[in-house]
Design an enzyme around this catalytic site. Structure first.
Site, mmCIF file in Angstrom:
data_model
loop_
_atom_site.group_PDB
_atom_site.id
_atom_site.type_symbol
_atom_site.label_atom_id
_atom_site.label_comp_id
_atom_site.label_asym_id
_atom_site.label_seq_id
_atom_site.Cartn_x
_atom_site.Cartn_y
_atom_site.Cartn_z
ATOM 1 N N ASN A 115 12.080 10.396 4.628
ATOM 2 C CA ASN A 115 11.645 9.657 5.806
ATOM 3 C C ASN A 115 12.659 9.785 6.944
ATOM 4 O O ASN A 115 13.848 9.996 6.743
ATOM 5 C CB ASN A 115 11.414 8.174 5.455
ATOM 6 C CG ASN A 115 10.223 7.983 4.505
ATOM 7 O OD1 ASN A 115 10.362 7.352 3.485
ATOM 8 N ND2 ASN A 115 9.074 8.541 4.852
ATOM 9 N N LYS B 61 -4.025 5.948 -1.928
ATOM 10 C CA LYS B 61 -4.164 4.609 -1.344
ATOM 11 C C LYS B 61 -5.630 4.318 -1.019
ATOM 12 O O LYS B 61 -6.126 3.212 -1.203
ATOM 13 C CB LYS B 61 -3.283 4.479 -0.095
ATOM 14 C CG LYS B 61 -1.801 4.519 -0.404
ATOM 15 C CD LYS B 61 -1.386 3.384 -1.356
ATOM 16 C CE LYS B 61 0.084 3.385 -1.641
ATOM 17 N NZ LYS B 61 0.495 2.295 -2.576
ATOM 18 N N TYR C 281 -0.969 11.549 -1.261
ATOM 19 C CA TYR C 281 -0.443 10.170 -1.219
ATOM 20 C C TYR C 281 -1.442 9.265 -0.518
ATOM 21 O O TYR C 281 -1.845 8.231 -1.056
ATOM 22 C CB TYR C 281 0.904 10.130 -0.480
ATOM 23 C CG TYR C 281 1.261 8.726 -0.077
ATOM 24 C CD1 TYR C 281 1.105 8.285 1.235
ATOM 25 C CD2 TYR C 281 1.701 7.808 -1.026
ATOM 26 C CE1 TYR C 281 1.385 6.979 1.592
ATOM 27 C CE2 TYR C 281 1.986 6.503 -0.675
ATOM 28 C CZ TYR C 281 1.818 6.085 0.638
ATOM 29 O OH TYR C 281 2.084 4.798 0.982
ATOM 30 N N SER D 35 -1.634 1.618 2.889
ATOM 31 C CA SER D 35 -0.891 2.388 3.889
ATOM 32 C C SER D 35 -1.781 2.865 5.015
ATOM 33 O O SER D 35 -2.972 3.117 4.823
ATOM 34 C CB SER D 35 -0.273 3.610 3.195
ATOM 35 O OG SER D 35 0.158 4.551 4.139
ATOM 36 N N THR E 162 -1.752 5.607 6.067
ATOM 37 C CA THR E 162 -2.147 7.000 5.794
ATOM 38 C C THR E 162 -3.590 7.075 5.304
ATOM 39 O O THR E 162 -4.163 8.152 5.262
ATOM 40 C CB THR E 162 -1.212 7.638 4.729
ATOM 41 O OG1 THR E 162 -0.935 6.694 3.724
ATOM 42 C CG2 THR E 162 0.085 8.098 5.338
HETATM 43 C C1 WQD Z 1 7.833 9.898 10.507
HETATM 44 C C2 WQD Z 1 7.904 10.925 11.606
HETATM 45 C C3 WQD Z 1 7.857 13.190 10.824
HETATM 46 C C4 WQD Z 1 11.705 13.161 8.768
HETATM 47 C C5 WQD Z 1 5.639 7.101 6.070
HETATM 48 C C6 WQD Z 1 5.765 6.861 4.632
HETATM 49 C C7 WQD Z 1 4.414 6.613 4.013
HETATM 50 C C8 WQD Z 1 3.628 5.581 4.800
HETATM 51 C C9 WQD Z 1 3.550 5.977 6.256
HETATM 52 C C10 WQD Z 1 3.860 3.442 3.791
HETATM 53 C C11 WQD Z 1 6.967 12.101 11.363
HETATM 54 C C12 WQD Z 1 9.183 12.875 11.509
HETATM 55 C C13 WQD Z 1 10.586 12.768 9.495
HETATM 56 C C14 WQD Z 1 12.591 14.118 9.321
HETATM 57 C C15 WQD Z 1 11.211 14.234 11.280
HETATM 58 N N1 WQD Z 1 4.233 4.303 4.725
HETATM 59 N N2 WQD Z 1 10.359 13.295 10.729
HETATM 60 N N3 WQD Z 1 12.310 14.613 10.567
HETATM 61 O O1 WQD Z 1 5.321 10.637 7.259
HETATM 62 O O2 WQD Z 1 4.822 8.713 8.835
HETATM 63 O O3 WQD Z 1 5.036 8.359 6.328
HETATM 64 O O4 WQD Z 1 4.898 6.106 6.713
HETATM 65 O O5 WQD Z 1 3.032 3.538 2.967
HETATM 66 O O6 WQD Z 1 4.656 6.139 2.728
HETATM 67 O O7 WQD Z 1 6.352 7.991 4.058
HETATM 68 O O8 WQD Z 1 7.030 8.821 7.740
HETATM 69 O O9 WQD Z 1 9.464 8.858 8.161
HETATM 70 O O10 WQD Z 1 8.419 10.760 6.840
HETATM 71 O O11 WQD Z 1 7.972 10.607 9.261
HETATM 72 O O12 WQD Z 1 10.978 14.705 12.400
HETATM 73 O O13 WQD Z 1 13.628 14.514 8.712
HETATM 74 O O14 WQD Z 1 9.229 11.473 11.631
HETATM 75 O O15 WQD Z 1 7.414 14.493 11.202
HETATM 76 O O16 WQD Z 1 6.492 12.525 12.632
HETATM 77 P P1 WQD Z 1 5.484 9.219 7.608
HETATM 78 P P2 WQD Z 1 8.301 9.778 7.933
#
Ligand code: WQD
Length: 339
Positions: A200, A154, A150, A125, A127
């Site tokens: 997400n 990774k 998390y 990821s 991350t």
């Molecule tokens: C994206 C953006 C939130 C929900 C994901 C996966 C992780 C990894 C990386 C694969 C952020 C914003 C979110 C909401 C919001 N992928 N948001 N309101 O945190 O980048 O991580 O991608 O391994 O496993 O979880 O993704 O979709 O949670 O957030 O404003 O209700 O959307 O703050 O800026 P994230 P996300």
């Protein structure tokens, strides 16, 4: 050729199973059904007309993993998706993440080392990069302290594989660092199945649009980005799935340059939360109800991929757009709610 896909009933796993079957591979799925359902098997069959072999199994139970590999000792490769992946949840439940994501990887690698062919694709990821200083980010960017347990699982996972490849010369492995996989298969037979309140962004958007959620909370608009909301590299899950087949073939054809390689899976384009909302409103024709709220702990400000290595070395490039992904996510959400 028989390929094991752990977590194969999950979001990215199920889309990868479809691409593997369409390339002629025989697929065996292991899943503990903690974040999926057996209906996904029917969805896969509806697309490919082939129902994959399935075994319900919790990879945290070492003796069950050993028993499985004794039965399936003719695997040509393993694609390891099985893991928990919610950034926010991992901050609240670190030990659950370390136990689940690390022990399962160790047990699978221990049993894989007994097989003749040891080709291993690891679901990593973006991350692992934490908050990058330089964007777009390349694979050789220094790995920083992970922003969440998390992301740390990774990072540790990649180190475990790297160390194992040093002593086990039969093991060839590729780690694929996903950016933000979104969307669903264009047939709407499979897609993202968040259980409970979606963690997400995209499933939260599509559920809000159908009235399942009151409104979307946008976690912060005071970041140092163009519109103040976080930037991510949103990539269509079908493009991510296709990359796994390309990576697996690279190992099966002995085309890998090193016994452990790492590739970014992104589009190379950064999109803000408001960009994603705008894309959704465009493709759905619906106005989305949202409110700007406080930042979410563990979020990095901005990250998107430098894709040259994946394009030129791996020989893969994302082809689908943010709009394609949002349209497919919307079609899927309406399908599962019978709308
Ligand atoms: C994206 C953006 C939130 C929900 C994901 C996966 C992780 C990894 C990386 C694969 C952020 C914003 C979110 C909401 C919001 N992928 N948001 N309101 O945190 O980048 O991580 O991608 O391994 O496993 O979880 O993704 O979709 O949670 O957030 O404003 O209700 O959307 O703050 O800026 P994230 P996300």
């Amino acid at each position: 050729m028989k390929i094991l896909v752990t977590g194969g009933l999950g979001f990215i796993g199920s889309h990868t199973v479809v691409e593997l079957q369409q390339e002629g591979f025989e697929v065996v799925i292991i899943d503990n059904l903690s974040h999926s359902s057996l209906d996904v098997l029917d969805g896969i069959k509806a697309i490919t007309d082939i129902k994959p072999q399935f075994q319900k199994l919790d990879l945290k139970i070492k003796k069950d993993v050993k028993t499985f590999f004794k039965k399936y000792n003719d695997l040509a490769g393993v694609i390891h998706f099985a893991a928990k992946k919610a950034v926010g949840e991992s901050i609240k439940e670190p030990l659950m993440y370390y136990e689940n994501n690390i022990s399962t990887l160790v047990y699978v690698l221990q049993e894989l080392s007994e097989l003749n062919q040891q080709n291993f694709i690891f679901s990593s990821s973006c991350t692992v990069y934490g908050q990058a200083d330089i964007l777009p980010i390349t694979e050789n960017e220094a790995i920083k302290v992970a922003e969440s347990p998390y992301g740390n699982t990774k990072q540790i996972g990649e180190e475990i594989i790297r160390d194992t490849c040093k002593v086990n010369k039969k093991l060839n492995s590729i780690a694929l660092r996903y950016f933000n996989p979104i969307g669903a298969h264009p047939t709407a037979q499979i897609g993202e199945l968040p259980i409970g309140v979606p963690q997400n962004l995209v499933p939260y958007i599509t559920q809000t649009a159908l009235g399942i959620r009151e409104q979307l909370s946008v976690f912060g608009n005071d970041y140092k980005t163009l519109d103040g909301t976080c930037v991510r590299d949103y990539i269509h899950v079908v493009d991510v799935a296709k990359a796994h087949v390309v990576a697996l073939k690279r190992l099966l054809d002995n085309k890998n340059d090193y016994d452990f390689e790492v590739f970014n899976l992104g589009t190379g384009k950064g999109s803000s939360v408001l960009d994603v909302i705008e894309s959704f409103e465009k493709v759905s024709g619906k106005k989305l109800k949202y409110q700007i709220m406080d930042r979410r702990e563990g979020d990095v400000t901005s990250i998107y991929a430098e894709t040259t290595k994946a394009n030129d070395v791996l020989g893969w490039k994302a082809e689908l757009t943010l709009d394609d992904a949002m349209a497919s996510a919307w079609k899927w959400e309406q399908k599962i709610r019978n709308k």
